[in-house]
Design a protein around this motif. Structure first.
Motif, PDB file in Angstrom:
ATOM      1  N   PHE A 158       0.722  -1.251   0.074  1.00  0.00           N
ATOM      2  CA  PHE A 158       0.122   0.111   0.074  1.00  0.00           C
ATOM      3  C   PHE A 158       0.966   1.152   0.226  1.00  0.00           C
ATOM      4  N   GLN A 159       0.748   1.947  -1.066  1.00  0.00           N
ATOM      5  CA  GLN A 159       1.559   3.235  -1.311  1.00  0.00           C
ATOM      6  C   GLN A 159       2.956   3.256  -1.038  1.00  0.00           C
ATOM      7  N   ILE A 213      -5.643  -6.384   1.462  1.00  0.00           N
ATOM      8  CA  ILE A 213      -6.307  -5.186   1.935  1.00  0.00           C
ATOM      9  C   ILE A 213      -7.160  -4.808   0.569  1.00  0.00           C
ATOM     10  N   SER A 214      -8.334  -4.304   0.890  1.00  0.00           N
ATOM     11  CA  SER A 214      -9.498  -4.095  -0.177  1.00  0.00           C
ATOM     12  C   SER A 214      -9.044  -2.981  -1.130  1.00  0.00           C
ATOM     13  N   PRO A 215      -9.673  -3.105  -2.135  1.00  0.00           N
ATOM     14  CA  PRO A 215      -9.340  -2.206  -3.288  1.00  0.00           C
ATOM     15  C   PRO A 215      -9.271  -0.793  -2.945  1.00  0.00           C
ATOM     16  N   ASP A 216     -10.408  -0.347  -1.934  1.00  0.00           N
ATOM     17  CA  ASP A 216     -10.475   1.149  -1.595  1.00  0.00           C
ATOM     18  C   ASP A 216      -9.541   1.471  -0.300  1.00  0.00           C
ATOM     19  N   ASP A 262     -13.458  -7.463  -4.769  1.00  0.00           N
ATOM     20  CA  ASP A 262     -13.767  -6.325  -4.791  1.00  0.00           C
ATOM     21  C   ASP A 262     -14.078  -5.778  -3.158  1.00  0.00           C
ATOM     22  N   ASN A 263     -14.667  -4.662  -3.007  1.00  0.00           N
ATOM     23  CA  ASN A 263     -14.551  -4.258  -1.544  1.00  0.00           C
ATOM     24  C   ASN A 263     -15.361  -4.874  -0.532  1.00  0.00           C
ATOM     25  N   ASP A 264     -15.995  -6.172  -1.236  1.00  0.00           N
ATOM     26  CA  ASP A 264     -16.927  -6.931  -0.139  1.00  0.00           C
ATOM     27  C   ASP A 264     -16.539  -8.373  -0.227  1.00  0.00           C
ATOM     28  N   LEU A 265     -16.365  -8.985  -1.674  1.00  0.00           N
ATOM     29  CA  LEU A 265     -16.060 -10.573  -1.619  1.00  0.00           C
ATOM     30  C   LEU A 265     -14.593 -10.694  -1.448  1.00  0.00           C
TER      31      LEU A 265
END
Length: 292
Positions: A158-159, A213-216, A262-265
């Protein structure tokens, strides 16, 4: 990772267990892949990239995310699969191999390899660069049996930093895990201890085997054999200061790999042990949270 008789007995006891109301089997892994240790989803190609741990080929595998068919095999040349334990990606789609499995806590060659996104259509490639790292808190190789904190099976990027969650192998397991931050830059790096937290005091149920980590970037999940720990409502990369929720999968197997689709699955994969496992599963965080 090494197999333990207590884990295997749990498999035998629960061998007839079907999918719970939360987790759904998508498909079986190709027979070639018996010891999957990490997985990551590529939205651009709709592939699940995976790998295997120690004793297996120095290769990554691209699976069709819809049916599990083996679409790509890429041999990673000029490096050894000493103990590849996870695979992740950055925001540009480059992949990273975590060669940091450390069952005996005696390794001094822990590293991460970057695989350039532009080489993922080839049959052979070499790493774009290597990140070597060490844990400053580890002074002995190996430490005493009550301080075997320096194995790891899960990380994400991440970043321009990696976040690595350790796997506790200590005698008298109490669920203690460390979070380390490692710069995503070629060469030798020092892992920075961010903090620690506890899962639970039962190794078979609370040893950490993968993270994502989630996409968002609003959620982090930690995988164990029959549950996930969800971190959310944190600021920036201060993950351990967010809300921590234990979410039971009601399904026990040697789960070794997790990623967000995705942000849920969530997509989860387990190792094949005898006739058990070797499958890819899907589960919704919303569903898990509604049952917690």
């Amino acid at each position: 990772m090494k197999k333990y008789s207590s884990i295997f007995l749990a498999f035998v006891v629960m061998a007839c267990q079907q999918d719970s109301g939360s987790i759904t089997t998508l498909y079986s892994l190709p027979k070639k892949l018996k010891e999957v240790s990490g997985i990551v989803y590529s939205e651009k190609t709709n592939l699940l990239w995976t790998l295997e741990d120690s004793g297996n080929a120095n290769a990554i595998y691209g699976l069709n995310a819809e049916n599990g068919s083996l679409e790509k095999i890429i041999t990673i040349e000029n490096i050894q699969n000493k103990d590849w334990e996870d695979i992740t990606k950055d925001s540009e789609g480059n992949l990273y191999i975590g060669d940091f499995g450390n069952n005996d806590n005696d390794r001094q060659d822990l590293c991460i390899y970057k695989i350039d996104k532009n080489t993922l259509d080839k049959e052979n490639t070499t790493p774009a660069y290597k990140i070597s790292f060490a844990y400053p808190e580890q002074k002995e190789f190996p430490p005493k049996k009550k301080a075997l904190f320096y194995d790891a099976e899960g990380f994400f990027e991440f970043q321009n930093n990696f976040y690595l969650f350790t796997k506790n192998r200590s005698k008298g397991f109490d669920g203690t895990a460390f979070l380390y931050k490692i710069p995503n830059a070629a060469g030798s790096q020092q892992a920075i201890l961010v903090g620690e937290f506890k899962t639970c005091a039962n190794y078979n149920h609370c040893a950490i085997t993968s993270v994502s980590i989630s996409p968002d970037a609003s959620k982090v999940v930690i995988l164990c054999h029959d549950k996930v720990f969800l971190f959310e409502n944190f600021k920036g990369d201060n993950y351990l200061k967010g809300t921590q929720t234990e979410l039971n999968l009601d399904h026990f197997s040697q789960k070794e790999a997790i990623c967000f689709k995705d942000n849920d699955l969530l997509i989860i994969a387990d190792e094949r042990t005898k006739q058990i496992g070797g499958k890819v599963y899907q589960v919704s965080l919303k569903t898990l949270k509604s049952k917690s």
